[in-house]
Design a protein around this motif. Structure first.
Motif, PDB file in Angstrom:
ATOM      1  N   MET A   1      27.380 -24.048  27.727  1.00  0.00           N
ATOM      2  CA  MET A   1      27.473 -22.613  27.975  1.00  0.00           C
ATOM      3  C   MET A   1      27.493 -21.819  26.674  1.00  0.00           C
ATOM      4  O   MET A   1      26.812 -20.804  26.534  1.00  0.00           O
ATOM      5  CB  MET A   1      28.741 -22.292  28.786  1.00  0.00           C
ATOM      6  CG  MET A   1      28.649 -22.654  30.247  1.00  0.00           C
ATOM      7  SD  MET A   1      30.258 -22.574  31.061  1.00  0.00           S
ATOM      8  CE  MET A   1      30.458 -20.804  31.272  1.00  0.00           C
TER       9      MET A   1
ATOM     10  N   ILE B   1      39.257 -26.744  36.002  1.00  0.00           N
ATOM     11  CA  ILE B   1      39.371 -27.259  34.625  1.00  0.00           C
ATOM     12  C   ILE B   1      37.987 -27.726  34.194  1.00  0.00           C
ATOM     13  O   ILE B   1      37.432 -28.673  34.755  1.00  0.00           O
ATOM     14  CB  ILE B   1      40.377 -28.422  34.551  1.00  0.00           C
ATOM     15  CG1 ILE B   1      41.775 -27.948  34.996  1.00  0.00           C
ATOM     16  CG2 ILE B   1      40.418 -29.001  33.149  1.00  0.00           C
ATOM     17  CD1 ILE B   1      42.783 -29.058  35.199  1.00  0.00           C
ATOM     18  N   PRO B   2      37.398 -27.073  33.204  1.00  0.00           N
ATOM     19  CA  PRO B   2      36.002 -27.376  32.874  1.00  0.00           C
ATOM     20  C   PRO B   2      35.861 -28.655  32.063  1.00  0.00           C
ATOM     21  O   PRO B   2      36.769 -29.041  31.333  1.00  0.00           O
ATOM     22  CB  PRO B   2      35.577 -26.162  32.043  1.00  0.00           C
ATOM     23  CG  PRO B   2      36.839 -25.663  31.425  1.00  0.00           C
ATOM     24  CD  PRO B   2      37.961 -26.014  32.362  1.00  0.00           C
ATOM     25  N   GLU B   3      34.708 -29.290  32.192  1.00  0.00           N
ATOM     26  CA  GLU B   3      34.410 -30.434  31.330  1.00  0.00           C
ATOM     27  C   GLU B   3      33.892 -29.893  30.010  1.00  0.00           C
ATOM     28  O   GLU B   3      33.074 -28.958  29.994  1.00  0.00           O
ATOM     29  CB  GLU B   3      33.359 -31.320  31.995  1.00  0.00           C
ATOM     30  CG  GLU B   3      33.980 -32.523  32.656  1.00  0.00           C
ATOM     31  CD  GLU B   3      33.101 -33.117  33.739  1.00  0.00           C
ATOM     32  OE1 GLU B   3      31.862 -32.989  33.656  1.00  0.00           O
ATOM     33  OE2 GLU B   3      33.682 -33.701  34.669  1.00  0.00           O
TER      34      GLU B   3
ATOM     35  N   ILE C   1      27.771 -16.027  32.832  1.00  0.00           N
ATOM     36  CA  ILE C   1      27.927 -17.186  33.709  1.00  0.00           C
ATOM     37  C   ILE C   1      29.375 -17.684  33.645  1.00  0.00           C
ATOM     38  O   ILE C   1      30.096 -17.416  32.694  1.00  0.00           O
ATOM     39  CB  ILE C   1      26.946 -18.333  33.373  1.00  0.00           C
ATOM     40  CG1 ILE C   1      27.092 -18.756  31.919  1.00  0.00           C
ATOM     41  CG2 ILE C   1      25.521 -17.944  33.672  1.00  0.00           C
ATOM     42  CD1 ILE C   1      26.234 -19.951  31.568  1.00  0.00           C
ATOM     43  N   SER C   2      29.792 -18.382  34.674  1.00  0.00           N
ATOM     44  CA  SER C   2      31.187 -18.795  34.718  1.00  0.00           C
ATOM     45  C   SER C   2      31.357 -20.177  35.318  1.00  0.00           C
ATOM     46  O   SER C   2      30.471 -20.698  35.991  1.00  0.00           O
ATOM     47  CB  SER C   2      32.010 -17.794  35.529  1.00  0.00           C
ATOM     48  OG  SER C   2      31.667 -17.900  36.896  1.00  0.00           O
ATOM     49  N   VAL C   3      32.533 -20.752  35.012  1.00  0.00           N
ATOM     50  CA  VAL C   3      32.911 -22.041  35.566  1.00  0.00           C
ATOM     51  C   VAL C   3      34.331 -21.915  36.091  1.00  0.00           C
ATOM     52  O   VAL C   3      35.185 -21.317  35.443  1.00  0.00           O
ATOM     53  CB  VAL C   3      32.832 -23.154  34.496  1.00  0.00           C
ATOM     54  CG1 VAL C   3      33.440 -24.444  35.015  1.00  0.00           C
ATOM     55  CG2 VAL C   3      31.396 -23.402  34.086  1.00  0.00           C
ATOM     56  N   THR C   4      34.553 -22.485  37.259  1.00  0.00           N
ATOM     57  CA  THR C   4      35.871 -22.430  37.886  1.00  0.00           C
ATOM     58  C   THR C   4      36.487 -23.812  37.934  1.00  0.00           C
ATOM     59  O   THR C   4      35.792 -24.796  38.144  1.00  0.00           O
ATOM     60  CB  THR C   4      35.730 -21.836  39.307  1.00  0.00           C
ATOM     61  OG1 THR C   4      35.426 -20.451  39.193  1.00  0.00           O
ATOM     62  CG2 THR C   4      36.990 -22.008  40.118  1.00  0.00           C
TER      63      THR C   4
ATOM     64  N   LEU D   1      30.099 -29.216  29.591  1.00  0.00           N
ATOM     65  CA  LEU D   1      29.541 -28.038  30.247  1.00  0.00           C
ATOM     66  C   LEU D   1      29.869 -26.781  29.435  1.00  0.00           C
ATOM     67  O   LEU D   1      29.022 -25.898  29.257  1.00  0.00           O
ATOM     68  CB  LEU D   1      30.082 -27.915  31.670  1.00  0.00           C
ATOM     69  CG  LEU D   1      29.475 -26.793  32.517  1.00  0.00           C
ATOM     70  CD1 LEU D   1      27.975 -26.952  32.659  1.00  0.00           C
ATOM     71  CD2 LEU D   1      30.126 -26.744  33.896  1.00  0.00           C
TER      72      LEU D   1
END
Ligand SMILES: Nc1ncnc2c1ncn2[C@@H]1O[C@H](COP(=O)(O)OP(=O)(O)OP(=O)(O)O)[C@@H](O)[C@H]1O
Ligand SMILES: [Mg+2]
Lengths: 248, 110
Positions: free
Chosen positions: B95, B86-88, B81-84, B91
């Motif tokens: 992950m 600047i991540p919080e 899974i991924s986040v695009t 979250l």
């Protein structure tokens, strides 16, 4: 070269170049819009194929929707062997379709990103095969993939500029949603491009449809302003410049 | 097919039980430095035995971005899974914890 003369990039699609003063202006961004199944992907792929086989212009086909093996299979029916061209390094097919298993599932998107990944991927192939044609099929996928429309708009302008600055003529496809009047899901497509071509497949009676093509705009060109007949033949797309479409 | 998968999983396990966190950045990406900071700070809380941070500079290695279909940067990928953007940190934590649970489950079922 004379600045006053716009150099033309021949599409090689029978009948089309006659409608557009011989071809697309070199280094421009052209949008191919149309509803589902109107022939956008075939036209765009044919542009890449003809460039590589007839005009000594290597091309990069970036596919965001259809997996490469299906594109190859479909084009082979028109006698266009993409596999061979790929091996000869005359074209590159960049697989960014959702069918790739390793692509992670995006669970979050913050409005602080750019498309420098996509840019790097495309430019990498442009450099490798010295491409002068690039096709991105289809822009519409980006609108589903990302929520931040403002960023997408800005980033797509930048991306198109970078690709054309690298010496390429860029073709983008965009799907017009079924009930839509505009040119695509993005509402930026028309601004992004200096040329817009629209494909139709309209019902002309209860039992038949008729394909046609319209050059909506093309920078610095005295293009046809009529809607012309188009067919998908055994050799791919063909346009009849002398034939005005009965459908639209 | 199944055979191949099993072998792959077991070699991976022998190598390390660490969770692989892959951070994609580029030379031109304005948000990437901040994203990398956030990721490093967040991961520090877990201790370096738990995860392994791999940084991929797409400007130098565009093939990696292509392989994983990464268009937008920064992107951080943890276990499929991924986040695009600047991540919080919250979250990111979720992950990593999610990935930990997944690896535990795999071990337990063996
Ligand atoms: N060998 C063939 N002979 C004649 N027509 C064909 C042939 N192959 C495909 N077509 C026609 O072309 C259509 C598909 O064209 P294409 O994939 O280019 O459409 P598209 O505009 O890209 O559609 P989408 O929006 O779904 O991507 C088919 O629906 C079919 O009608
Ligand atoms: Mg298509």
């Amino acid at each position: 070269m004379n600045d006053l003369i716009i150099e033309r990039v021949k599409t090689g699609i029978p009948g089309l170049d006659e409608l557009i003063e011989g071809g697309f202006p070199r280094g421009d961004t052209i949008l191919i819009a149309g509803k589902a199944g109107t022939g956008k992907s075939i036209l765009a792929t044919q542009f890449i194929y003809k460039g590589a086989t007839e005009y000594n212009e290597p091309g990069v086909l970036v596919t965001l929707e259809e997996p490469p093996h299906l594109i190859k299979r479909n084009m082979l029916r028109f006698g266009m062997d993409l596999e061979k061209l790929e091996k000869e390094k005359k074209i590159a097919i960049v697989d960014l379709s959702p069918s790739k298993e390793v692509t992670p599932v995006t669970i979050g998107e913050y409005p602080s990103f750019d498309l420098s990944g996509l840019e790097a991927i495309i430019l990498n192939h442009v450099k490798k095969i010295k491409a002068t044609r690039v096709v991105l099929d289809t822009l519409s996928i980006m609108a589903y993939k990302f929520k931040s429309r403002d960023i997408l708009r800005e980033e797509f302008f930048k991306l198109a500029a970078t690709i054309t600055r690298a010496g390429c003529t860029l073709l983008l496809t965009s799907e017009i949603p079924a009930q839509e009047q505009g040119l695509g899901v993005f509402d930026i497509e028309a601004f992004l491009a200096s040329g817009v071509i629209v494909l139709y497949n309209e019902k002309i009676s209860d039992t038949s449809r008729s394909r046609s093509i319209e050059v909506l705009k093309l920078r610095g060109s005295k293009h046809s302003s009529r809607i012309h007949s188009m067919r998908i033949t055994d050799e791919g797309i063909r346009v009849w410049p002398g034939e005005i479409s009965p459908g639209v | 097919m199944a055979d191949k998968k099993k072998r792959k999983a077991s070699t991976k396990k022998k190598k390390s039980d660490k969770i692989e966190v892959v951070f994609f950045k580029s030379d031109t990406c304005a948000f990437c430095p901040r994203a990398e900071e956030v990721i490093r700070e967040t991961l520090e809380n877990f201790g370096s035995e738990v995860f392994e941070l791999k940084v991929v500079n797409v400007s130098e290695n565009p093939d990696a971005a292509e392989e994983f279909g990464i268009f937008a940067l920064p992107t951080v990928m943890i276990g499929g899974i991924s986040v695009t953007g600047i991540p919080e940190p919250d979250l990111l934590m979720k992950m990593v914890l999610g990935a930990k649970v997944m690896t535990k489950k795999k071990d337990g079922s063996k």
